[in-house]
Design a protein around this motif. Sequence first.
Motif, mmCIF file in Angstrom:
data_model
loop_
_atom_site.group_PDB
_atom_site.id
_atom_site.type_symbol
_atom_site.label_atom_id
_atom_site.label_comp_id
_atom_site.label_asym_id
_atom_site.label_seq_id
_atom_site.Cartn_x
_atom_site.Cartn_y
_atom_site.Cartn_z
ATOM 1 N N PHE A 24 0.826 -1.206 0.000
ATOM 2 C CA PHE A 24 0.000 0.000 0.000
ATOM 3 C C PHE A 24 0.864 1.262 0.000
ATOM 4 C CE2 PHE A 24 -2.020 3.286 2.720
ATOM 5 C CZ PHE A 24 -3.056 3.647 1.875
ATOM 6 N N LEU A 25 1.884 1.280 0.866
ATOM 7 C CA LEU A 25 2.761 2.450 0.928
ATOM 8 C C LEU A 25 3.582 2.611 -0.349
ATOM 9 C CD1 LEU A 25 3.991 2.336 4.629
ATOM 10 C CD2 LEU A 25 2.285 3.846 3.598
ATOM 11 N N SER A 26 4.001 1.519 -0.944
ATOM 12 C CA SER A 26 4.732 1.593 -2.213
ATOM 13 C C SER A 26 3.854 2.180 -3.307
ATOM 14 C CB SER A 26 5.218 0.209 -2.633
ATOM 15 O OG SER A 26 6.119 -0.301 -1.696
ATOM 16 N N ALA A 27 2.621 1.710 -3.392
ATOM 17 C CA ALA A 27 1.695 2.233 -4.399
ATOM 18 C C ALA A 27 1.389 3.704 -4.134
ATOM 19 C CB ALA A 27 0.401 1.415 -4.395
ATOM 20 N N LEU A 28 1.190 4.033 -2.884
ATOM 21 C CA LEU A 28 0.868 5.415 -2.524
ATOM 22 C C LEU A 28 2.016 6.364 -2.855
ATOM 23 C CD1 LEU A 28 -1.352 7.115 -1.123
ATOM 24 C CD2 LEU A 28 -0.115 6.757 1.005
ATOM 25 N N SER A 29 3.223 5.974 -2.518
ATOM 26 C CA SER A 29 4.358 6.863 -2.783
ATOM 27 C C SER A 29 4.750 6.886 -4.255
ATOM 28 C CB SER A 29 5.553 6.473 -1.914
ATOM 29 O OG SER A 29 5.972 5.171 -2.227
ATOM 30 N N THR A 30 4.429 5.845 -4.995
ATOM 31 C CA THR A 30 4.749 5.818 -6.426
ATOM 32 C C THR A 30 3.719 6.574 -7.239
ATOM 33 O OG1 THR A 30 5.807 3.663 -6.171
ATOM 34 C CG2 THR A 30 5.172 4.295 -8.393
ATOM 35 N N TRP A 31 2.454 6.395 -6.921
ATOM 36 C CA TRP A 31 1.386 6.945 -7.749
ATOM 37 C C TRP A 31 0.905 8.311 -7.344
ATOM 38 C CZ3 TRP A 31 -2.456 2.396 -8.925
ATOM 39 C CH2 TRP A 31 -1.867 1.538 -9.819
ATOM 40 N N LYS B 73 1.801 12.253 -5.261
ATOM 41 C CA LYS B 73 2.847 13.201 -4.892
ATOM 42 C C LYS B 73 2.698 13.559 -3.411
ATOM 43 C CE LYS B 73 3.538 14.988 -9.484
ATOM 44 N NZ LYS B 73 4.274 13.851 -9.862
ATOM 45 N N ALA B 74 2.331 12.559 -2.619
ATOM 46 C CA ALA B 74 2.113 12.781 -1.188
ATOM 47 C C ALA B 74 3.440 13.040 -0.483
ATOM 48 C CB ALA B 74 1.426 11.563 -0.570
ATOM 49 N N ARG B 75 3.375 13.893 0.527
ATOM 50 C CA ARG B 75 4.562 14.163 1.331
ATOM 51 C C ARG B 75 4.818 12.971 2.244
ATOM 52 N NH1 ARG B 75 3.196 19.465 4.319
ATOM 53 N NH2 ARG B 75 1.503 18.085 4.897
ATOM 54 N N THR B 76 6.016 12.889 2.781
ATOM 55 C CA THR B 76 6.409 11.764 3.619
ATOM 56 C C THR B 76 5.485 11.606 4.814
ATOM 57 O OG1 THR B 76 8.698 12.112 2.962
ATOM 58 C CG2 THR B 76 8.327 10.754 4.891
ATOM 59 N N ILE B 77 5.131 12.693 5.458
ATOM 60 C CA ILE B 77 4.265 12.608 6.634
ATOM 61 C C ILE B 77 2.892 12.071 6.250
ATOM 62 C CG2 ILE B 77 3.466 14.997 6.508
ATOM 63 C CD1 ILE B 77 4.206 13.007 9.711
#
Length: 186
Positions: free
Chosen positions: A140-147, A149-153
């Motif tokens: 889930f985190l991989s998809a979220l960070s790849t797809w 432009k969400a910030r780290t927090i």
Amino acid sequence: MRLPTASPRDITSIQNWLHGTGSIASPETDFLSHPHDLANLTGTLDSAVLTIETFIERLAFFLSSPIRKIKRLPESLKPGRHDLTSDPHIFFAGPRLRSFSRAVTSWIAASILLAPVVVLFCVQDAVGRLVTITVAVLFFLSALSTWTKARTIEVVTAGASYAAVLVVFTSASNALRPEYSARLGD
């Protein structure tokens, strides 16, 4: 400049059009060889939808090649779109492709979120459930960070929330099992 850089897909599209039409002298197109200097004036796009849209466009070109004349390919996906232009070097995807890409992206997101729930309901072993939750959150985190432009927090917060939901579901799903309910009655 706070504008996003131009996508490789857009740069390739312009290069293909210039190569196909030859309407600009070759030295005038040198700016395209410096992709980091180019900006996207339309703003940022949803990268997940753009990825799916690019895949569908490539699939449409593949299916409509002269070797594979597919009669069922919708007009809105056929390369060329003679209703918009007669130039064979220009391809308009249209709003239907964007809508379909958004729907496919939603289906993929729902699958990423709900598949672990089904697995957790089927797995009875505590270690298996812990591994399932770990893999699901990592995916889930991989998809979220790849797809996105969400910030780290934002990614960390979403991951913590999703992990908490899966853990709560795991403990709640025990109550739905007949063997667990029988043990509570003893």
